[in-house]
Design a protein around this motif. Sequence first.
Motif, PDB file in Angstrom:
ATOM      1  N   PRO A  82       4.734 -46.256   9.649  1.00 29.68           N
ATOM      2  CA  PRO A  82       5.032 -47.694   9.817  1.00 29.68           C
ATOM      3  C   PRO A  82       6.346 -47.926  10.562  1.00 29.68           C
ATOM      4  N   GLU A  83       6.341 -48.970  11.401  1.00 32.04           N
ATOM      5  CA  GLU A  83       7.569 -49.402  12.096  1.00 32.04           C
ATOM      6  C   GLU A  83       8.283 -50.426  11.200  1.00 32.04           C
ATOM      7  N   ILE A  84       9.615 -50.431  11.237  1.00 24.35           N
ATOM      8  CA  ILE A  84      10.397 -51.419  10.476  1.00 24.35           C
ATOM      9  C   ILE A  84      11.278 -52.188  11.467  1.00 24.35           C
ATOM     10  N   VAL A  85      11.068 -53.491  11.569  1.00 27.56           N
ATOM     11  CA  VAL A  85      11.912 -54.343  12.421  1.00 27.56           C
ATOM     12  C   VAL A  85      12.769 -55.204  11.502  1.00 27.56           C
ATOM     13  N   MET A  86      14.099 -55.224  11.743  1.00 26.96           N
ATOM     14  CA  MET A  86      15.007 -56.012  10.910  1.00 26.96           C
ATOM     15  C   MET A  86      15.811 -56.970  11.782  1.00 26.96           C
ATOM     16  N   ARG A  87      15.941 -58.221  11.322  1.00 32.90           N
ATOM     17  CA  ARG A  87      16.769 -59.213  11.997  1.00 32.90           C
ATOM     18  C   ARG A  87      17.603 -59.958  10.951  1.00 32.90           C
ATOM     19  N   GLY A  88      18.909 -60.036  11.155  1.00 31.14           N
ATOM     20  CA  GLY A  88      19.772 -60.751  10.226  1.00 31.14           C
ATOM     21  C   GLY A  88      19.925 -60.048   8.897  1.00 31.14           C
ATOM     22  N   PHE A  89      19.510 -58.783   8.836  1.00 31.99           N
ATOM     23  CA  PHE A  89      19.623 -58.008   7.593  1.00 31.99           C
ATOM     24  C   PHE A  89      20.359 -56.717   7.906  1.00 31.99           C
ATOM     25  N   ALA A  90      21.459 -56.502   7.187  1.00 33.74           N
ATOM     26  CA  ALA A  90      22.252 -55.294   7.431  1.00 33.74           C
ATOM     27  C   ALA A  90      22.091 -54.341   6.248  1.00 33.74           C
ATOM     28  N   PRO A  91      21.461 -53.185   6.450  1.00 39.03           N
ATOM     29  CA  PRO A  91      21.232 -52.267   5.322  1.00 39.03           C
ATOM     30  C   PRO A  91      22.471 -51.492   4.890  1.00 39.03           C
ATOM     31  N   GLY A  92      23.589 -51.688   5.581  1.00 40.88           N
ATOM     32  CA  GLY A  92      24.809 -50.981   5.201  1.00 40.88           C
ATOM     33  C   GLY A  92      25.021 -49.737   6.050  1.00 40.88           C
ATOM     34  N   SER A  93      25.891 -48.854   5.589  1.00 40.85           N
ATOM     35  CA  SER A  93      26.283 -47.686   6.394  1.00 40.85           C
ATOM     36  C   SER A  93      25.152 -46.678   6.542  1.00 40.85           C
ATOM     37  N   GLU A  94      24.226 -46.663   5.581  1.00 38.71           N
ATOM     38  CA  GLU A  94      23.142 -45.675   5.648  1.00 38.71           C
ATOM     39  C   GLU A  94      21.900 -46.288   6.294  1.00 38.71           C
ATOM     40  N   GLY A  95      22.076 -46.849   7.473  1.00 35.69           N
ATOM     41  CA  GLY A  95      20.989 -47.562   8.136  1.00 35.69           C
ATOM     42  C   GLY A  95      19.751 -46.721   8.365  1.00 35.69           C
ATOM     43  N   ASP A  96      19.922 -45.530   8.984  1.00 40.34           N
ATOM     44  CA  ASP A  96      18.768 -44.678   9.299  1.00 40.34           C
ATOM     45  C   ASP A  96      18.076 -44.200   8.024  1.00 40.34           C
ATOM     46  N   ALA A  97      18.880 -43.816   7.037  1.00 40.53           N
ATOM     47  CA  ALA A  97      18.307 -43.341   5.774  1.00 40.53           C
ATOM     48  C   ALA A  97      17.535 -44.464   5.084  1.00 40.53           C
ATOM     49  N   PHE A  98      18.074 -45.682   5.190  1.00 40.39           N
ATOM     50  CA  PHE A  98      17.405 -46.827   4.560  1.00 40.39           C
ATOM     51  C   PHE A  98      16.033 -47.064   5.197  1.00 40.39           C
ATOM     52  N   VAL A  99      16.000 -47.016   6.547  1.00 40.43           N
ATOM     53  CA  VAL A  99      14.728 -47.221   7.259  1.00 40.43           C
ATOM     54  C   VAL A  99      13.725 -46.135   6.859  1.00 40.43           C
ATOM     55  N   GLU A 100      14.206 -44.896   6.780  1.00 33.98           N
ATOM     56  CA  GLU A 100      13.321 -43.787   6.414  1.00 33.98           C
ATOM     57  C   GLU A 100      12.752 -43.969   5.011  1.00 33.98           C
ATOM     58  N   LYS A 101      13.623 -44.357   4.076  1.00 35.05           N
ATOM     59  CA  LYS A 101      13.184 -44.569   2.693  1.00 35.05           C
ATOM     60  C   LYS A 101      12.188 -45.738   2.620  1.00 35.05           C
ATOM     61  N   SER A 102      12.425 -46.778   3.432  1.00 33.90           N
ATOM     62  CA  SER A 102      11.515 -47.933   3.451  1.00 33.90           C
ATOM     63  C   SER A 102      10.132 -47.501   3.933  1.00 33.90           C
ATOM     64  N   ARG A 103      10.108 -46.631   4.968  1.00 29.82           N
ATOM     65  CA  ARG A 103       8.823 -46.120   5.475  1.00 29.82           C
ATOM     66  C   ARG A 103       8.097 -45.324   4.378  1.00 29.82           C
ATOM     67  N   GLU A 104       8.888 -44.487   3.675  1.00 25.67           N
ATOM     68  CA  GLU A 104       8.288 -43.682   2.598  1.00 25.67           C
ATOM     69  C   GLU A 104       7.704 -44.578   1.512  1.00 25.67           C
ATOM     70  N   THR A 105       8.422 -45.661   1.189  1.00 23.91           N
ATOM     71  CA  THR A 105       7.946 -46.605   0.167  1.00 23.91           C
ATOM     72  C   THR A 105       6.609 -47.215   0.588  1.00 23.91           C
ATOM     73  N   ILE A 106       6.520 -47.602   1.874  1.00 26.66           N
ATOM     74  CA  ILE A 106       5.271 -48.209   2.373  1.00 26.66           C
ATOM     75  C   ILE A 106       4.142 -47.184   2.331  1.00 26.66           C
ATOM     76  N   MET A 107       4.436 -45.951   2.768  1.00 30.02           N
ATOM     77  CA  MET A 107       3.402 -44.907   2.780  1.00 30.02           C
ATOM     78  C   MET A 107       2.897 -44.611   1.363  1.00 30.02           C
ATOM     79  N   LYS A 108       3.820 -44.610   0.383  1.00 31.14           N
ATOM     80  CA  LYS A 108       3.402 -44.375  -1.006  1.00 31.14           C
ATOM     81  C   LYS A 108       2.464 -45.484  -1.477  1.00 31.14           C
ATOM     82  N   THR A 109       2.797 -46.706  -1.100  1.00 34.97           N
ATOM     83  CA  THR A 109       1.951 -47.854  -1.478  1.00 34.97           C
ATOM     84  C   THR A 109       0.561 -47.693  -0.877  1.00 34.97           C
ATOM     85  N   LEU A 110       0.518 -47.306   0.403  1.00 33.87           N
ATOM     86  CA  LEU A 110      -0.769 -47.156   1.088  1.00 33.87           C
ATOM     87  C   LEU A 110      -1.580 -46.010   0.471  1.00 33.87           C
ATOM     88  N   GLU A 111      -0.888 -44.909   0.176  1.00 36.66           N
ATOM     89  CA  GLU A 111      -1.594 -43.752  -0.394  1.00 36.66           C
ATOM     90  C   GLU A 111      -2.150 -44.052  -1.781  1.00 36.66           C
TER      91      GLU A 111
END
Length: 556
Positions: A485-514
Amino acid sequence: MPSGKLQVIPLGGLGEFGMNCMAVRYGDDIVVIDAGMMFPEAELLGVDIVVPDISYLVENRDKVRAILLTHGHEDHIGALPWILSELNVPIYGTEFTLAYVEGKLEEHGLLDDADLIEIRPGARFKVGIFTIHAMQVTHSLVDCVALAVHTPLGVIIHTGDFKVDPTPTDNRLFDLHAFAEYGKENVLALFQDSTNVERRGYTPSERAVRARFAEIFHRAPRRLFLSCFSSSIHRINLAIEAAYNNGRKVALVGRSMNESVEIAQDLGYIDMPEGAFITPGQIRDYAPEKVCVLISGTQGEPMSALSRAAVDNHKHAKIEPNDTVVLSSRIIPGNEKSIYRVIDHLFRRNAHVIYDDGSTPPVHVSGHASQEELRLIINLVRPRYFIPVHGEYRQLKLHAELAQAMRGAVGQVLMMESGDVLEFDELGARKAGKVKVGRVCIDSGSMGEVVEDLVIRDRRHLSEDGFVLPIIAINKLTGQVESVPEIVMRGFAPGSEGDAFVEKSRETIMKTLEASSPEEIADYGVIKEKVRQDLKRYIAKSTQRRPLIMPVILEI
């Protein structure tokens, strides 16, 4: 006294600034006094104007006989296009007030079907069971009236907006005699403007500005830009007079300023000397010390002529070092930031800026009665019941206390807010329940675009936390997820761990789908909601933020 009941129901304007609108009902007859709008507070994101909820009038549409206007300010006529689109009833107003109304209705394509009936100050006319007497009052606008409404239970007087100006610039005097005559007749109720109840003494006459204008116009070394409310015809007249006396040509800049001066000239409220006007395009043809520019935008409205001139973005109005800019108006509560932003820009241009700084003589005077004038009218009318109107709750309360202190002049003081039903009968007056009131938010100045509370809530949500858009590609034939899954963010700052946050968000979506069955994945409504809920939970836990999450499914 007759056994019927008289009801007075404010639909707006009590407990708030603007949206002045009041229904008066006896039996099957309703007349409405004023139909105003208000400007939105900062939290009403993207809303242009706010008008009163007229559900009560719509439910009783067969009983509404007319709308009676006290004067032409926006907080008294601004809601007319929205009310007339629901209720096409006759509108009564003075000549100048109706000239403003015509322009407003023409803009919304409603003028051809409107029934506009001109009244003259001093005139009496019948509407249903009521007889209305329009009484001349003075205000910052011309051609204003108070209304005495004769009902089977007695006379009620609605002052509209007023001040007692002994020397109005148009020499049309406040009709104190008419108020005094009613004082001899046992007036049932007086509804009085509370706007300036916090000010002691008397409000200065409009002519008090003349001396300051004469001084400014005489001393200004170069061009002089003067901004006031475009409806302040008295003020515009004084400015034109001061310009003429100091050998300055007058240019009008801004649509509202042009329209108001044109109406005032047509109706004889402004008498321009021959050759006094120049077009905006001619400003540069004259020596700077020979020009006065009347420019709209005194409240710092973002696209107004003055706001654009302040940032050097106006075709004709160029403000240069040593030019003088006069803001001849009060700051409306809520507009402070935008006005001071414009003033800052003007100072950056090295202009001399003069605004309402408490100096004497003043550069601006109010159009509303101060405490002594309020007492004067109460003493003249001597009503059985007194009800303060037009103002926020503290002002209504202070006004009620002022009237209560006048023992002998007032029978009983009643406090009301918008929606309260005040009922009179032969036994007296009392509050008799409430009707539905509220505000209707209008977007983009368009007639149809009423903004729901849900939309405002979403806008606030977006402004505070931004949004996250998960994009999921699903094969239509197999039901399989085709890629990460792609994650597009606007006006939302995930903090210093931006890349890790996006990766974890993808994992969360994949777990939901699985964890979802093929039937759930095939039902896009269900799978979107599952993804949204799980992602929302993860983001809230990891960032303590609540962005708007809108999953998008791409069919492959």
